[in-house]
Design an enzyme around this catalytic site. Structure first.
Site, PDB file in Angstrom:
ATOM      1  N   MET A  30      -9.212  69.516 -25.932  1.00 54.39           N
ATOM      2  CA  MET A  30      -9.363  67.934 -26.479  1.00 54.39           C
ATOM      3  C   MET A  30     -10.079  67.215 -26.189  1.00 54.39           C
ATOM      4  SD  MET A  30      -6.210  67.882 -28.838  1.00 54.39           S
ATOM      5  CE  MET A  30      -5.378  66.964 -28.415  1.00 54.39           C
ATOM      6  N   LEU A  33     -13.062  65.374 -21.245  1.00 55.15           N
ATOM      7  CA  LEU A  33     -12.644  65.443 -20.186  1.00 55.15           C
ATOM      8  C   LEU A  33     -12.274  64.838 -18.762  1.00 55.15           C
ATOM      9  CD1 LEU A  33     -14.525  68.887 -20.913  1.00 55.15           C
ATOM     10  CD2 LEU A  33     -12.626  68.326 -21.476  1.00 55.15           C
ATOM     11  N   HIS A  34     -11.670  64.587 -17.602  1.00 56.65           N
ATOM     12  CA  HIS A  34     -10.882  64.394 -16.230  1.00 56.65           C
ATOM     13  C   HIS A  34     -11.448  66.126 -15.601  1.00 56.65           C
ATOM     14  CE1 HIS A  34      -7.219  65.933 -16.855  1.00 56.65           C
ATOM     15  NE2 HIS A  34      -7.469  65.760 -18.320  1.00 56.65           N
ATOM     16  N   HIS A  37      -9.260  68.896 -16.108  1.00 56.61           N
ATOM     17  CA  HIS A  37      -9.546  70.155 -16.944  1.00 56.61           C
ATOM     18  C   HIS A  37     -11.247  70.467 -16.099  1.00 56.61           C
ATOM     19  CE1 HIS A  37      -9.339  67.177 -20.109  1.00 56.61           C
ATOM     20  NE2 HIS A  37      -8.329  67.917 -20.535  1.00 56.61           N
ATOM     21  N   GLN A  61      -2.216  69.229 -35.024  1.00 53.89           N
ATOM     22  CA  GLN A  61      -1.008  69.600 -33.579  1.00 53.89           C
ATOM     23  C   GLN A  61      -0.815  68.529 -33.603  1.00 53.89           C
ATOM     24  OE1 GLN A  61      -4.000  71.224 -30.696  1.00 53.89           O
ATOM     25  NE2 GLN A  61      -2.711  69.627 -29.245  1.00 53.89           N
ATOM     26  N   LYS A 184      -3.307  63.394 -14.318  1.00 50.22           N
ATOM     27  CA  LYS A 184      -4.632  63.154 -14.937  1.00 50.22           C
ATOM     28  C   LYS A 184      -4.136  63.381 -16.092  1.00 50.22           C
ATOM     29  CE  LYS A 184      -8.254  62.295 -11.123  1.00 50.22           C
ATOM     30  NZ  LYS A 184      -8.851  61.948 -11.484  1.00 50.22           N
ATOM     31  N   SER A 185      -4.806  62.706 -16.931  1.00 52.30           N
ATOM     32  CA  SER A 185      -4.744  63.413 -18.485  1.00 52.30           C
ATOM     33  C   SER A 185      -5.570  62.228 -19.457  1.00 52.30           C
ATOM     34  CB  SER A 185      -3.188  62.341 -19.343  1.00 52.30           C
ATOM     35  OG  SER A 185      -2.895  62.372 -20.719  1.00 52.30           O
ATOM     36  N   ARG A 187      -5.089  60.694 -22.206  1.00 53.88           N
ATOM     37  CA  ARG A 187      -4.201  59.710 -22.615  1.00 53.88           C
ATOM     38  C   ARG A 187      -4.119  58.181 -21.521  1.00 53.88           C
ATOM     39  NH1 ARG A 187      -1.155  64.032 -25.649  1.00 53.88           N
ATOM     40  NH2 ARG A 187      -2.128  63.730 -28.026  1.00 53.88           N
TER      41      ARG A 187
HETATM   42  O1  PAF Z   1      -3.593  71.150 -24.324  1.00 52.62           O
HETATM   43  C1  PAF Z   1      -5.174  71.102 -25.100  1.00 52.62           C
HETATM   44  O2  PAF Z   1      -5.724  70.060 -24.509  1.00 52.62           O
HETATM   45  C2  PAF Z   1      -4.944  70.963 -26.233  1.00 52.62           C
HETATM   46  O3  PAF Z   1      -3.518  71.258 -26.881  1.00 52.62           O
HETATM   47  C3  PAF Z   1      -5.324  72.519 -26.580  1.00 52.62           C
HETATM   48  C4  PAF Z   1      -4.481  73.510 -25.873  1.00 52.62           C
HETATM   49  C5  PAF Z   1      -6.480  72.664 -26.355  1.00 52.62           C
HETATM   50  C6  PAF Z   1      -4.780  73.024 -28.245  1.00 52.62           C
HETATM   51  O4  PAF Z   1      -5.743  72.267 -28.761  1.00 52.62           O
END
Ligand code: PAF
Length: 281
Positions: A30, A33-34, A37, A61, A184-185, A187
């Site tokens: 989503m 990126l860190h 990712h 979601q 890491k997140s 958020r």
């Molecule tokens: O883990 C995530 O960032 C999301 O849930 C994903 C897998 C990209 C789906 O939107």
């Protein structure tokens, strides 16, 4: 490294690669990126000829009171991160490209989504599975890469891929942590300095639980108690859940045996953070 916004463009590029006999890895994200990712992208780059990274904040979601609007977005930063990690293509669609009007078909899962985040985020996994299924159909990757930090997501994606015969191999990658232990997140950017410090209680509490198992404790309830009691020592933390489940079915266990997931969700201020470890009992 290229950025494309339409399904048609990504399909055309992947088709070209296929004609050359190249293999393709997919890293769904989503954005914002860190290094977590980037570790997925690097793994894909090491195992495939070409790597596609999707950057899409998936509206379906997020529940009505969740952070869809506030979710951090920065495509230029993401382009640099993908480039640095060796990715080849970013797929960055608009919501209208992924969800044209009158969208009524979803991938819905049971069992693995009953507990943990599924219990408190009722539409979350339906949204995740639907967008991931769409991305699989759009990119047609050989392999797709997911982090163990979202362990319930990983178990659920593995399940629908198996149940619905998606021809893709799911590769799980370990949690990447800050030096002080915080997972890491994207958020984490919501945390102010005081909350950032308080957030360390998640990894510290899990460490205590893990140490107890390593010292021979096999009672799931005892592990839950150890972790919960330690989380409660942090005044800024509000526990959402502490659960011990089997990693395949995400169902509660009484005794730790086989591949077991110990997972927590904790609010630090207004930010909900998750963390976990997986252990073989
Ligand atoms: O883990 C995530 O960032 C999301 O849930 C994903 C897998 C990209 C789906 O939107």
């Amino acid at each position: 490294m290229k950025v494309v916004k339409t399904i048609q463009e990504v399909r055309a590029q992947v088709q070209e690669w296929r004609k050359e006999g190249l293999t393709v890895g997919l890293v769904p994200t989503m954005g914002y990126l860190h290094e977590g990712h980037q570790s997925l992208i690097r793994k894909s780059v090491s195992e495939n000829d070409r790597t596609v990274v999707s950057v899409f904040v998936n509206p379906i979601q997020f529940g009505p009171n969740e952070d869809l609007e506030a979710y951090p977005r920065d495509l230029n930063r993401d382009m640099k991160a993908v480039e640095e990690a060796g990715g080849d293509l970013i797929f960055h669609p608009e919501p209208s490209e992924m969800y044209p009007g009158h969208f009524t078909s979803f991938i819905d899962t049971t069992e693995t989504t009953e507990l943990l985040c599924g219990a408190v985020r009722p539409i979350h996994f339906r949204g995740v599975c639907t967008v991931v299924g769409k991305l699989f159909n759009i990119v047609l990757p050989d392999k797709a890469y997911f982090g163990q930090k979202d362990a319930q997501q990983l178990a659920t994606i593995r399940r629908f891929v198996r149940d619905l015969n998606f021809p893709v191999e799911i590769v799980a990658c370990p949690i990447v942590r800050e030096e002080d232990g915080l997972a890491k997140s994207s958020r984490n950017t919501y945390l102010n300095p005081q909350e950032r410090q308080a957030a360390l209680i998640l990894s510290k509490s899990l460490k205590l639980g893990k140490a107890a198992i390593e010292q021979g404790e096999r009672s799931a309830q005892r592990i839950i108690d150890i972790i919960r009691q330690n989380l409660q020592t942090e005044p800024l933390a509000r526990v959402d859940y502490v659960e011990v489940v089997d990693f395949e079915n995400i169902q509660r266990v009484e005794t730790i045996q086989g591949e077991t997931l110990v997972a927590i969700a904790v609010y630090i201020g207004k930010t909900r953070l998750i963390d976990n470890f997986i252990i073989k009992g």
